[in-house]
Design a protein around this motif. Structure first.
Motif, PDB file in Angstrom:
ATOM      1  N   ASP A   3       0.831  -1.194   0.000  1.00 24.02           N
ATOM      2  CA  ASP A   3       0.000   0.000   0.000  1.00 24.02           C
ATOM      3  C   ASP A   3       0.867   1.247   0.000  1.00 24.02           C
ATOM      4  N   VAL A   4       0.339   2.306  -0.588  1.00 19.97           N
ATOM      5  CA  VAL A   4       1.043   3.581  -0.575  1.00 19.97           C
ATOM      6  C   VAL A   4       0.785   4.273   0.762  1.00 19.97           C
ATOM      7  N   LYS A   5       1.849   4.645   1.452  1.00 16.18           N
ATOM      8  CA  LYS A   5       1.728   5.356   2.714  1.00 16.18           C
ATOM      9  C   LYS A   5       1.878   6.850   2.464  1.00 16.18           C
ATOM     10  N   LYS A   6       0.971   7.630   3.043  1.00 14.55           N
ATOM     11  CA  LYS A   6       1.008   9.076   2.870  1.00 14.55           C
ATOM     12  C   LYS A   6       1.832   9.714   3.984  1.00 14.55           C
ATOM     13  N   LEU A   7       2.834  10.495   3.584  1.00 12.84           N
ATOM     14  CA  LEU A   7       3.699  11.160   4.540  1.00 12.84           C
ATOM     15  C   LEU A   7       3.566  12.669   4.412  1.00 12.84           C
ATOM     16  N   ALA A   8       3.408  13.333   5.541  1.00 11.14           N
ATOM     17  CA  ALA A   8       3.471  14.793   5.570  1.00 11.14           C
ATOM     18  C   ALA A   8       4.896  15.186   5.949  1.00 11.14           C
ATOM     19  N   ILE A   9       5.541  15.971   5.114  1.00  8.76           N
ATOM     20  CA  ILE A   9       6.918  16.396   5.343  1.00  8.76           C
ATOM     21  C   ILE A   9       6.909  17.862   5.762  1.00  8.76           C
ATOM     22  N   LEU A  10       7.419  18.135   6.973  1.00 12.94           N
ATOM     23  CA  LEU A  10       7.497  19.495   7.495  1.00 12.94           C
ATOM     24  C   LEU A  10       8.968  19.816   7.773  1.00 12.94           C
ATOM     25  N   PRO A  11       9.693  20.378   6.810  1.00 10.84           N
ATOM     26  CA  PRO A  11      11.128  20.626   7.002  1.00 10.84           C
ATOM     27  C   PRO A  11      11.438  21.603   8.130  1.00 10.84           C
ATOM     28  N   GLY A  12      10.613  22.636   8.294  1.00  9.71           N
ATOM     29  CA  GLY A  12      10.782  23.565   9.403  1.00  9.71           C
ATOM     30  C   GLY A  12      11.879  24.591   9.187  1.00  9.71           C
ATOM     31  N   ASP A  13      12.606  24.889  10.257  1.00 11.69           N
ATOM     32  CA  ASP A  13      13.558  26.002  10.274  1.00 11.69           C
ATOM     33  C   ASP A  13      15.007  25.520  10.414  1.00 11.69           C
ATOM     34  N   GLY A  14      15.940  26.462  10.263  1.00 18.47           N
ATOM     35  CA  GLY A  14      17.355  26.186  10.512  1.00 18.47           C
ATOM     36  C   GLY A  14      17.878  25.033   9.684  1.00 18.47           C
ATOM     37  N   ILE A  15      18.458  24.040  10.374  1.00 18.79           N
ATOM     38  CA  ILE A  15      19.003  22.875   9.674  1.00 18.79           C
ATOM     39  C   ILE A  15      17.925  21.869   9.290  1.00 18.79           C
ATOM     40  N   GLY A  16      16.677  22.137   9.674  1.00 18.31           N
ATOM     41  CA  GLY A  16      15.597  21.204   9.382  1.00 18.31           C
ATOM     42  C   GLY A  16      15.537  20.755   7.925  1.00 18.31           C
ATOM     43  N   PRO A  17      15.478  21.700   6.968  1.00 18.75           N
ATOM     44  CA  PRO A  17      15.416  21.293   5.557  1.00 18.75           C
ATOM     45  C   PRO A  17      16.627  20.467   5.113  1.00 18.75           C
ATOM     46  N   GLU A  18      17.791  20.737   5.687  1.00 19.43           N
ATOM     47  CA  GLU A  18      19.007  20.015   5.287  1.00 19.43           C
ATOM     48  C   GLU A  18      18.968  18.557   5.737  1.00 19.43           C
ATOM     49  N   VAL A  19      18.569  18.314   6.978  1.00 19.07           N
ATOM     50  CA  VAL A  19      18.560  16.937   7.480  1.00 19.07           C
ATOM     51  C   VAL A  19      17.361  16.157   6.934  1.00 19.07           C
ATOM     52  N   TYR A 277       7.354  12.061  13.639  1.00 16.28           N
ATOM     53  CA  TYR A 277       8.736  11.649  13.876  1.00 16.28           C
ATOM     54  C   TYR A 277       9.677  12.827  13.622  1.00 16.28           C
ATOM     55  N   GLU A 278      10.606  13.016  14.549  1.00 14.58           N
ATOM     56  CA  GLU A 278      11.513  14.164  14.448  1.00 14.58           C
ATOM     57  C   GLU A 278      12.793  13.893  15.228  1.00 14.58           C
ATOM     58  N   PRO A 279      13.890  14.524  14.838  1.00 15.94           N
ATOM     59  CA  PRO A 279      15.105  14.429  15.639  1.00 15.94           C
ATOM     60  C   PRO A 279      14.922  15.174  16.953  1.00 15.94           C
ATOM     61  N   VAL A 280      15.654  14.742  17.972  1.00 16.32           N
ATOM     62  CA  VAL A 280      15.565  15.398  19.271  1.00 16.32           C
ATOM     63  C   VAL A 280      16.191  16.795  19.228  1.00 16.32           C
ATOM     64  N   HIS A 281      17.182  16.978  18.381  1.00 14.42           N
ATOM     65  CA  HIS A 281      17.893  18.260  18.340  1.00 14.42           C
ATOM     66  C   HIS A 281      17.011  19.398  17.822  1.00 14.42           C
ATOM     67  N   GLY A 282      17.472  20.602  18.052  1.00  5.42           N
ATOM     68  CA  GLY A 282      16.756  21.781  17.595  1.00  5.42           C
ATOM     69  C   GLY A 282      17.179  22.210  16.207  1.00  5.42           C
ATOM     70  N   SER A 283      16.867  23.456  15.876  1.00  7.67           N
ATOM     71  CA  SER A 283      17.095  23.944  14.513  1.00  7.67           C
ATOM     72  C   SER A 283      18.530  24.417  14.269  1.00  7.67           C
ATOM     73  N   ALA A 284      19.334  24.525  15.322  1.00 10.84           N
ATOM     74  CA  ALA A 284      20.759  24.888  15.220  1.00 10.84           C
ATOM     75  C   ALA A 284      21.009  26.013  14.222  1.00 10.84           C
ATOM     76  N   PRO A 285      20.405  27.177  14.439  1.00 12.96           N
ATOM     77  CA  PRO A 285      20.557  28.264  13.466  1.00 12.96           C
ATOM     78  C   PRO A 285      21.996  28.721  13.260  1.00 12.96           C
ATOM     79  N   ASP A 286      22.856  28.439  14.236  1.00 18.01           N
ATOM     80  CA  ASP A 286      24.253  28.858  14.117  1.00 18.01           C
ATOM     81  C   ASP A 286      25.011  28.114  13.027  1.00 18.01           C
ATOM     82  N   ILE A 287      24.517  26.925  12.634  1.00 18.40           N
ATOM     83  CA  ILE A 287      25.190  26.172  11.566  1.00 18.40           C
ATOM     84  C   ILE A 287      24.294  25.967  10.355  1.00 18.40           C
ATOM     85  N   ALA A 288      23.093  26.546  10.376  1.00 17.12           N
ATOM     86  CA  ALA A 288      22.162  26.372   9.255  1.00 17.12           C
ATOM     87  C   ALA A 288      22.766  26.904   7.964  1.00 17.12           C
TER      88      ALA A 288
END
Length: 359
Positions: A3-19, A277-288
């Protein structure tokens, strides 16, 4: 074909889109290897949503999440929005999405990779055998209780109300016991029952439920002592279940046992199979934007999603095995590298993990 599973992707802020980009590459590899199919929809969430729509959780984004089978979130927040009113802070969006989606439980594993013991500030012999999960109640307690300020003869006074009812405690404690049954059958219930009335109700409720799980060894432990014992004897813990604020603090402490908060995945679950589902870390704007963020926590969050929401155990194991093999081979991002001059970037680490995935 599955079956096709539907995923909502929310990249967010800082390093979010990168990871998140690296996690999406892993999902594509899962499709190739195992024949699973994922249909993704993207939503704007967090600080970027505040900038575009004036709210951290736009209705369109919430609708995408409600139509999905699971949500993958990057990270939110940053100093740009730190002084915003409460209603327009990224963190308010996190609380709102958890409440709106009925996500009352946050699962945070903390596992020590043998090859990364040197990255932790604790002695290797203290870390030996550490493999624990923090089960945090997510929609009650002081984070959601009434909040207000008032004038007194001593100046302004602030009040945060901590409220828990028996049903809220029961459902999270049952989940803690059930997770422990599938692991080493040890449950530590963390409270502050020597001081707080909500904690006394918590402990009473745990004791009423415990006889239903005679195969699980139960330990009651005060939160301050638990914080100390996590550093003194982390390997003695199997599953920790606790209320919202205590779980927030203890899970971040557990994260640092691994040497980097960039290594830890998390799942926020409700009554059914749906999860965020999300990483525990924050958006780390200092390295974004520098391409040096560690994508492993987000990639391991995908592994959790495959196992917990979709029951794709083999695919989840493949991701976890690939991460272990890449780390065992000596590859590191800057946050966990001893020799920073040899550190890999975000994309390079993601590519290595994808290449290491097998059936």
């Amino acid at each position: 074909m599955s079956d096709v599973k539907k995923l909502a992707i929310l990249p967010g802020d800082g390093i979010g889109p990168e990871v998140v980009a690296e996690a999406e590459k892993v999902l594509k590899k899962v499709e190739e290897l195992f024949g699973h199919r994922f249909e993704t929809s993207r939503g704007v969430f967090g600080g970027i949503a505040i900038d575009q729509y004036g709210t951290p959780l736009p209705e369109d984004t919430l609708a995408i999440c409600k139509e999905a089978d699971a949500v993958l979130l990057g990270a939110v927040g940053g100093p740009k929005w730190d002084n915003n009113p409460k209603e327009t802070r990224p963190e308010t969006g996190l609380l709102g999405i958890r409440k709106a989606l009925g996500l009352f439980s946050n699962i945070r594993p903390a596992v020590i990779f043998d090859c990364l013991k040197e990255a932790s500030t604790l002695k290797p012999e203290v870390l030996e055998g550490t493999d624990l999960i923090v089960v945090r109640e997510l929609t009650g307690g002081s984070y959601f209780g009434e909040k207000f300020r008032r004038e007194t003869e001593n100046g302004q006074e602030a009040v945060d109300t901590c409220v828990y009812n028996v049903k809220e405690i029961e459902r999270i404690v049952h989940q803690g016991f059930q997770i422990a049954q599938k692991r080493r059958k040890k449950l530590a219930s963390v409270d502050k029952a020597n001081v707080m009335e909500t904690s006394r109700l918590w402990r009473e409720t745990v004791n009423k439920i415990a006889p239903q799980y005679p195969d699980v060894e139960l330990e009651h432990i005060l939160v301050d002592n638990c914080a100390m014992q996590l550093l003194r004897r982390p390997a003695s813990f199997d599953v920790i279940v606790t209320e919202n604020m205590f779980g927030d603090i203890l899970s971040d402490e557990a994260a640092m046992l691994t040497g980097s908060i960039g290594m830890l995945a998390s799942a926020s679950l409700g009554e059914g199979s749906f999860g965020l589902y999300e990483p525990v870390h924050g958006s780390a704007p200092d390295i974004a934007g520098q391409g040096i963020a560690n994508p492993i926590a987000t990639i391991l969050s995908v592994a959790l999603m495959l196992k917990l929401s979709f029951n794709y155990q083999e695919a989840g194991d493949s991701i976890e095995r690939a991460v272990k093999n890449v780390l065992d081979a000596g590859h590191r991002t800057g946050d966990i590298a001893v020799d920073k001059s040899k550190a890999l970037g975000t994309t390079a680490m993601g590519d290595l993990i994808v290449a290491a995935m097998t059936r």
